[in-house]
Design a protein around this motif. Structure first.
Motif, short mmCIF file in Angstrom:
data_model
loop_
_atom_site.label_atom_id
_atom_site.label_comp_id
_atom_site.label_asym_id
_atom_site.label_seq_id
_atom_site.Cartn_x
_atom_site.Cartn_y
_atom_site.Cartn_z
N ASP A 21 18.19 2.09 -21.78
CA ASP A 21 17.27 1.07 -21.39
C ASP A 21 17.02 0.88 -19.91
O ASP A 21 15.81 0.58 -19.37
N ARG A 22 18.17 1.00 -19.18
CA ARG A 22 18.30 0.76 -17.95
C ARG A 22 19.13 1.89 -17.07
O ARG A 22 19.93 2.39 -17.73
N LEU A 23 18.61 2.24 -15.98
CA LEU A 23 19.33 3.08 -15.22
C LEU A 23 20.22 2.34 -13.91
O LEU A 23 19.46 1.70 -13.31
N TRP A 24 21.19 2.93 -13.75
CA TRP A 24 22.18 2.57 -12.62
C TRP A 24 22.38 3.50 -11.64
O TRP A 24 22.79 4.75 -12.08
N PRO A 33 21.33 -1.39 -9.77
CA PRO A 33 20.26 -0.94 -10.66
C PRO A 33 19.09 0.05 -9.90
O PRO A 33 18.91 -0.14 -8.85
N GLU A 35 15.30 1.22 -10.50
CA GLU A 35 14.10 0.71 -11.07
C GLU A 35 13.21 1.87 -11.47
O GLU A 35 12.31 1.47 -12.12
N ASP A 37 12.03 5.76 -12.75
CA ASP A 37 12.25 6.57 -14.06
C ASP A 37 13.06 7.74 -13.60
O ASP A 37 13.44 8.03 -12.45
#
Length: 155
Positions: A21-24, A33, A35, A37
């Motif tokens: 769901d989220r990329l770090w 984080p 933001e 893709d």
């Protein structure tokens, strides 16, 4: 049904796209984080790779330049070795002459020498004059050769 978080560390693009769901972004000792893709991440990595390649190439060029400079300096010193040797010989001669002059001055400072052996006193005075003249000549030669050596090393 799981309410917690799962941290997935992977280089597999398809696995990441299917599961996250989220990329770090973990980089340079930090985690923050991300933001964008995966396509933006790819562009970021490629751009940083280019910067590293440019820096690596610049560092390699600098190493080559330093190595060339060291080699040139070594060649210059080798070509100037005879001059440096002559300078060192003159320095040694100068030191010997200075010691001789000091010894003669000490002998000539004794008033008894003039009373007991005036001829010997005259001979010592003559030796001191000759040594002083040799010292003066050696110092002038040393100055000239040292200047020549320094100019050659600087140029």
């Amino acid at each position: 049904d799981y309410d917690g978080a799962v941290i997935l560390i992977s280089h597999d693009r398809h696995l990441i796209e299917a599961t996250v769901d989220r990329l770090w972004l973990v980089n340079d000792g930090t985690v923050k984080p991300f933001e964008g893709d995966l396509e933006e991440y790819r562009e970021l990595i490629i751009a940083s790779g280019r910067k590293k390649d440019d820096k690596s190439q610049a560092a390699a060029d600098e190493q080559v330049n330093k190595a060339d400079q060291r080699k040139a300096n070594a060649e210059k010193r080798a070509s100037l070795a005879p001059l440096k040797k002559k300078i060192n010989e003159i320095e040694s001669l100068t030191a010997k002459l200075e010691k001789l002059i000091q010894a003669l001055d000490k002998e000539l400072a004794d008033p008894a020498l003039y009373e007991k052996a005036p001829a010997k006193a005259a001979q010592k005075a003559k030796e001191r004059g000759e040594a002083a003249a040799k010292l003066s000549t050696a110092e002038e030669e040393w100055l000239m050769l040292s200047s020549e050596y320094e100019e050659a090393m600087a140029g």
